[in-house]
Design an enzyme around this catalytic site. Structure first.
Site, mmCIF file in Angstrom:
data_model
loop_
_atom_site.group_PDB
_atom_site.id
_atom_site.type_symbol
_atom_site.label_atom_id
_atom_site.label_comp_id
_atom_site.label_asym_id
_atom_site.label_seq_id
_atom_site.Cartn_x
_atom_site.Cartn_y
_atom_site.Cartn_z
ATOM 1 N N HIS A 1 0.816 -1.216 0.000
ATOM 2 C CA HIS A 1 0.000 0.000 0.000
ATOM 3 C C HIS A 1 0.852 1.270 0.000
ATOM 4 C CE1 HIS A 1 0.795 0.900 4.296
ATOM 5 N NE2 HIS A 1 0.869 -0.409 4.405
ATOM 6 N N ASP A 2 0.389 2.269 -0.726
ATOM 7 C CA ASP A 2 0.968 3.621 -0.719
ATOM 8 C C ASP A 2 2.381 3.695 -1.287
ATOM 9 O OD1 ASP A 2 -1.099 5.392 0.886
ATOM 10 O OD2 ASP A 2 -0.881 3.538 2.032
ATOM 11 N N GLY B 1 4.990 -1.000 2.999
ATOM 12 C CA GLY B 1 4.167 0.165 2.684
ATOM 13 C C GLY B 1 4.960 1.454 2.598
#
Length: 258
Positions: free
Chosen positions: A121-122, A139
């Site tokens: 994520h991200d 992340g």
């Protein structure tokens, strides 16, 4: 060029396919997905969630793109994944959407993700990178352009990988990796400039000489990072590559692999 969807594929209502897209047997495309022209989903590949995909990407069997964040903080809020053009996602590659409302995971263009690579994520991945088998990003990792990550290498969350860096196989990355450099080990250590990779990318010998001089002042004379940066500045090295290296080092937040 006509769009082709195999009878056994599942295309949810609302999904948008560009011209010439090919969807293979048992592939799955979610309702909020936008696939650019010329994309190919091989059998059993899936693209889901709020995912925007540019043209000419290829998704090999069992790749899973756009699934929700694995972050324990994620509570189902709308998040996004953006993918550029010309990427190849080999078997079992996973790329997750962001955590936090409106957040976005970003993949650039012309990258190669080999089997079982993972982008969490991200993350923000640039262009023309190579993720070898089982390369794994935590992340919020940022990967600049033209980075090569060796097989079974794991990158800690919030790290940054500088442009044209090379990460050796089975490495553990817990701090930023300077651009143009080669790191290796568990935990990783700075080994040298990535000279072979830079030559393959077409860097001029004069630029490599400038980087070698800067590398020596920064990392081979026992100076701390601030002293090394000051030494390079005092030396008058002004090649664009050296300027980019110094800018990266000045802005590190996790510290630099040395």
């Amino acid at each position: 060029m006509a769009t082709s969807v195999h009878p056994t594929a599942i295309l949810e209502p609302g999904a948008l396919l560009g011209e010439g897209v090919e969807i293979g047997p048992y592939a799955f495309v979610g309702s909020e997905v936008r696939l650019g022209e010329g994309c190919i989903l091989h059998h059993h590949a899936s693209v889901v969630g709020k995912t925007e995909v540019g043209p000419n990407n290829e998704f090999f069997p069992f790749s899973s793109i756009g699934q929700k964040s694995q972050d324990l903080k994620y509570r189902g809020e709308p998040t996004f994944l953006s993918i550029g053009s010309g990427n190849r996602f080999r078997e079992f590659v996973t790329v997750n959407r962001a955590t936090g409302e409106g957040g976005r995971t970003v993949i650039g263009s012309d990258n190669l993700f080999l089997a079982y690579a993972h982008v969490a994520h991200d993350c923000v991945v640039g262009s023309r990178c190579v993720f070898s088998n089982n390369a794994t990003l935590g992340g919020h990792v940022r990967v600049d352009d033209c980075v090569t990550i060796g097989g079974l290498t794991a990158v800690h969350q919030f790290c940054r990988l500088g442009a044209y860096a090379m990460l050796g196989g089975c490495s553990k990355i817990v701090q930023d990796v300077p651009p143009y450099c080669l790191v290796d080990g568990n935990p990783a250590r700075l080994r040298s400039l990535n000279l072979t990779g830079l030559r393959r990318r077409g860097f001029a010998e004069e630029a490599l000489k400038s980087l070698r001089r800067a590398f020596r002042l920064l990392f081979e004379e026992g100076k701390n990072l601030s002293q090394g940066i000051e030494a390079v500045e005092s030396s008058g090295e002004a090649a664009p590559e050296v300027v980019a290296l110094l800018d990266f080092l000045r802005t590190t937040e996790r510290g630099v692999t040395r």
